[in-house]
Design a protein around this motif. Structure first.
Motif, mmCIF file in Angstrom:
data_model
loop_
_atom_site.group_PDB
_atom_site.id
_atom_site.type_symbol
_atom_site.label_atom_id
_atom_site.label_comp_id
_atom_site.label_asym_id
_atom_site.label_seq_id
_atom_site.Cartn_x
_atom_site.Cartn_y
_atom_site.Cartn_z
ATOM 1 N N SER A 178 -7.902 -15.457 -12.533
ATOM 2 C CA SER A 178 -8.924 -15.395 -11.396
ATOM 3 C C SER A 178 -8.312 -14.509 -10.562
ATOM 4 O O SER A 178 -9.150 -14.023 -9.494
ATOM 5 N N ALA A 179 -7.166 -13.981 -10.497
ATOM 6 C CA ALA A 179 -6.750 -13.287 -9.216
ATOM 7 C C ALA A 179 -7.292 -11.763 -9.559
ATOM 8 O O ALA A 179 -7.667 -11.337 -10.484
ATOM 9 N N MET A 180 -7.727 -11.264 -8.197
ATOM 10 C CA MET A 180 -8.278 -9.933 -8.273
ATOM 11 C C MET A 180 -7.284 -8.944 -8.441
ATOM 12 O O MET A 180 -6.248 -9.023 -8.195
ATOM 13 N N TRP A 181 -7.679 -7.949 -9.404
ATOM 14 C CA TRP A 181 -6.881 -6.817 -9.776
ATOM 15 C C TRP A 181 -7.020 -5.639 -8.578
ATOM 16 O O TRP A 181 -7.990 -5.358 -8.347
ATOM 17 N N PHE A 182 -6.266 -5.187 -7.917
ATOM 18 C CA PHE A 182 -6.215 -4.293 -6.987
ATOM 19 C C PHE A 182 -4.780 -3.318 -7.243
ATOM 20 O O PHE A 182 -3.716 -3.843 -7.058
ATOM 21 N N ILE A 183 -4.985 -2.121 -7.456
ATOM 22 C CA ILE A 183 -3.571 -1.050 -7.351
ATOM 23 C C ILE A 183 -3.542 -0.526 -6.071
ATOM 24 O O ILE A 183 -4.093 -0.224 -5.221
ATOM 25 N N ARG A 184 -2.292 -0.828 -5.311
ATOM 26 C CA ARG A 184 -1.882 -0.360 -4.048
ATOM 27 C C ARG A 184 -1.143 1.106 -3.922
ATOM 28 O O ARG A 184 -0.003 1.054 -4.128
ATOM 29 N N ASP A 185 -2.095 2.129 -4.399
ATOM 30 C CA ASP A 185 -1.697 3.025 -4.428
ATOM 31 C C ASP A 185 -2.660 3.880 -3.177
ATOM 32 O O ASP A 185 -3.888 4.001 -3.226
ATOM 33 N N ALA A 186 -1.797 4.791 -2.470
ATOM 34 C CA ALA A 186 -2.166 5.222 -1.119
ATOM 35 C C ALA A 186 -3.345 6.406 -1.664
ATOM 36 O O ALA A 186 -4.432 6.476 -1.022
ATOM 37 N N CYS A 187 -2.950 7.257 -2.630
ATOM 38 C CA CYS A 187 -4.052 8.224 -2.964
ATOM 39 C C CYS A 187 -5.112 7.796 -3.532
ATOM 40 O O CYS A 187 -6.473 7.992 -3.199
ATOM 41 N N GLY A 188 -5.117 6.586 -4.371
ATOM 42 C CA GLY A 188 -6.429 6.106 -5.063
ATOM 43 C C GLY A 188 -7.042 5.103 -3.926
ATOM 44 O O GLY A 188 -8.349 5.359 -4.130
ATOM 45 N N ILE A 189 -6.679 4.721 -2.894
ATOM 46 C CA ILE A 189 -7.212 3.983 -1.692
ATOM 47 C C ILE A 189 -8.137 4.991 -1.113
ATOM 48 O O ILE A 189 -9.287 4.736 -0.555
ATOM 49 N N VAL A 190 -7.352 6.176 -0.660
ATOM 50 C CA VAL A 190 -7.874 7.143 0.108
ATOM 51 C C VAL A 190 -9.318 7.469 -0.759
ATOM 52 O O VAL A 190 -10.291 7.823 -0.345
ATOM 53 N N CYS A 191 -9.218 7.983 -2.160
ATOM 54 C CA CYS A 191 -10.085 8.608 -2.703
ATOM 55 C C CYS A 191 -11.173 7.532 -2.898
ATOM 56 O O CYS A 191 -12.497 8.012 -2.818
ATOM 57 N N GLY A 192 -11.017 6.185 -2.741
ATOM 58 C CA GLY A 192 -12.066 5.254 -2.923
ATOM 59 C C GLY A 192 -12.719 5.269 -1.733
ATOM 60 O O GLY A 192 -14.322 5.022 -1.760
ATOM 61 N N VAL A 193 -12.054 5.195 -0.622
ATOM 62 C CA VAL A 193 -12.901 5.317 0.727
ATOM 63 C C VAL A 193 -13.714 6.516 0.804
ATOM 64 O O VAL A 193 -14.819 6.476 1.375
ATOM 65 N N ARG A 249 -16.552 -3.130 -9.407
ATOM 66 C CA ARG A 249 -15.973 -3.678 -10.444
ATOM 67 C C ARG A 249 -14.949 -2.694 -11.237
ATOM 68 O O ARG A 249 -13.976 -3.445 -11.972
ATOM 69 N N ALA A 250 -15.090 -1.455 -11.554
ATOM 70 C CA ALA A 250 -14.273 -0.681 -11.974
ATOM 71 C C ALA A 250 -12.681 -0.740 -11.449
ATOM 72 O O ALA A 250 -11.670 -0.448 -12.097
ATOM 73 N N MET A 251 -12.941 -0.721 -9.939
ATOM 74 C CA MET A 251 -11.822 -0.668 -9.333
ATOM 75 C C MET A 251 -11.056 -2.088 -9.362
ATOM 76 O O MET A 251 -9.709 -2.078 -9.369
ATOM 77 N N CYS A 252 -11.584 -3.145 -9.226
ATOM 78 C CA CYS A 252 -11.165 -4.403 -9.304
ATOM 79 C C CYS A 252 -11.054 -5.424 -10.472
ATOM 80 O O CYS A 252 -10.810 -6.651 -10.316
ATOM 81 N N THR A 253 -11.254 -4.785 -11.563
ATOM 82 C CA THR A 253 -11.159 -5.423 -12.724
ATOM 83 C C THR A 253 -10.096 -4.933 -13.656
ATOM 84 O O THR A 253 -9.679 -3.742 -13.584
ATOM 85 N N ASP A 254 -9.210 -5.946 -14.088
ATOM 86 C CA ASP A 254 -8.183 -5.651 -14.931
ATOM 87 C C ASP A 254 -8.528 -4.786 -16.147
ATOM 88 O O ASP A 254 -9.393 -5.033 -16.749
#
Length: 314
Positions: free
Chosen positions: A32-47, A94-99
């Motif tokens: 049940s843990a949420m999947w999230f990648i701690r990548d600076a480039c990816g977070i910036v692109c998502g924002v 869903r694409a970002m937070c799904t394993d």
């Protein structure tokens, strides 16, 4: 007499350079843990992705629809655009937070290999970076730092890998972004025609120069996203139909698996027989596999002897 041994192959390094050290696997991850990648480039692109969608929302509503004198036109197009934008952002989440189909870390231990009950002479594959048994068609992602089952590619725009368990959401994301981009471009064209025939000061709540700049930026954004997401959507559909991931196609890997027919592969990717749930980012896929499923077992004769590492099980 020498006791039977099982063998596994390190497919990332040469056997002569690999030093096996005792490894204690981490505690099992909570499903049940949420999947999230701690990548600076990816977070910036998502924002940036969310900002561009919200910018389009602002221009469509406050520049084109609300100032329009045609209430029916505004309501119909507002409902269509907002519905597609909502589905696009939901698919992005869903694409970002799904394993995507990550292989459990640290399961390449003697105890786990024993539990597979392999026959003497059989081999399994190990990733030295994850210290995990590598399932068939899995690849290691240097950003996610995990092996991903049926990994297609790592997409910074969703800050995640596109793999076995989240490819549907990525396909929906690209499809809905392409649709709202096309819809926005059509509304921009109609708005320009309307403003040319009428007084520019009456077709927008902003001044004519600001209105033109906002519309031109939206037109550029819509055209760019339409081309990009349409290409990505077509590529993903092609990968699903041919049962071949982007990495496998890029590396020119020879198919050692039984390729599924196009329709069967599509049903597996979208979670079952055709229904409206295919188009919903909120439906849950039912074809997810257990961590130990599809562990590759290869006869000894198919492996180069010097690349195999022997591990006594007694």
């Amino acid at each position: 007499m020498r006791s039977p041994v099982h063998r596994y192959r390190d497919i990332e390094r040469q056997a002569t350079n690999l030093q096996l050290e005792p490894y204690v696997p981490p505690s099992p991850e909570s499903p049940s843990a949420m999947w999230f990648i701690r990548d600076a480039c990816g977070i910036v692109c998502g924002v940036i992705t969310w900002f561009l969608v919200l910018y389009a929302e602002f221009v469509v509503l406050f520049v084109m629809l609300l100032p329009s004198k045609n209430v029916t036109y505004s309501l119909v197009n507002g409902m269509i655009f907002n519905s597609l934008a909502f589905l696009a952002l939901a698919s992005h989440l869903r694409a970002m937070c799904t394993d995507p189909g990550a292989v459990p870390k640290g399961n390449a231990t003697k105890e786990f290999i024993e539990s597979l009950q392999l026959k003497p002479g059989q081999v399994v594959y190990k990733c030295p970076k994850c210290c995990s048994i590598k399932p068939d068609r899995a690849h290691h992602c240097s950003v996610c730092k995990r092996c991903i089952r049926k990994m297609d590619h790592h997409c910074p725009w969703v800050n995640n890998c596109v793999g076995e368990s989240n490819q549907k959401f990525f396909v929906l994301f690209t499809m809905y972004i392409a649709l709202i981009s096309l819809h926005a471009l059509m509304m921009v064209v109609f708005h320009f025609l309307y403003c040319f025939e009428d007084d520019w000061t009456k077709c927008s709540t902003f001044s004519p120069p600001v209105t033109v700049i906002l519309l031109i930026l939206l037109c550029f954004e819509g055209l760019l996203f339409l081309i990009f997401t349409s290409v990505m959507f077509g590529t993903q559909v092609h990968s699903i139909c041919t049962d071949e991931t982007g990495i496998e196609r890029l590396k020119g890997e020879t198919a050692t698996w039984d390729k599924k027919p196009c329709w069967e592969s599509v049903k597996e990717a979208f979670g079952g027989s055709f229904s409206l749930s295919w188009f919903s980012p909120f439906s849950t896929l039912t074809c997810r596999r257990s961590p130990s499923e599809h562990v590759p077992v290869t006869p000894q004769g198919d492996i180069i002897e010097e690349d195999i590492i022997e591990i006594p099980l007694d």
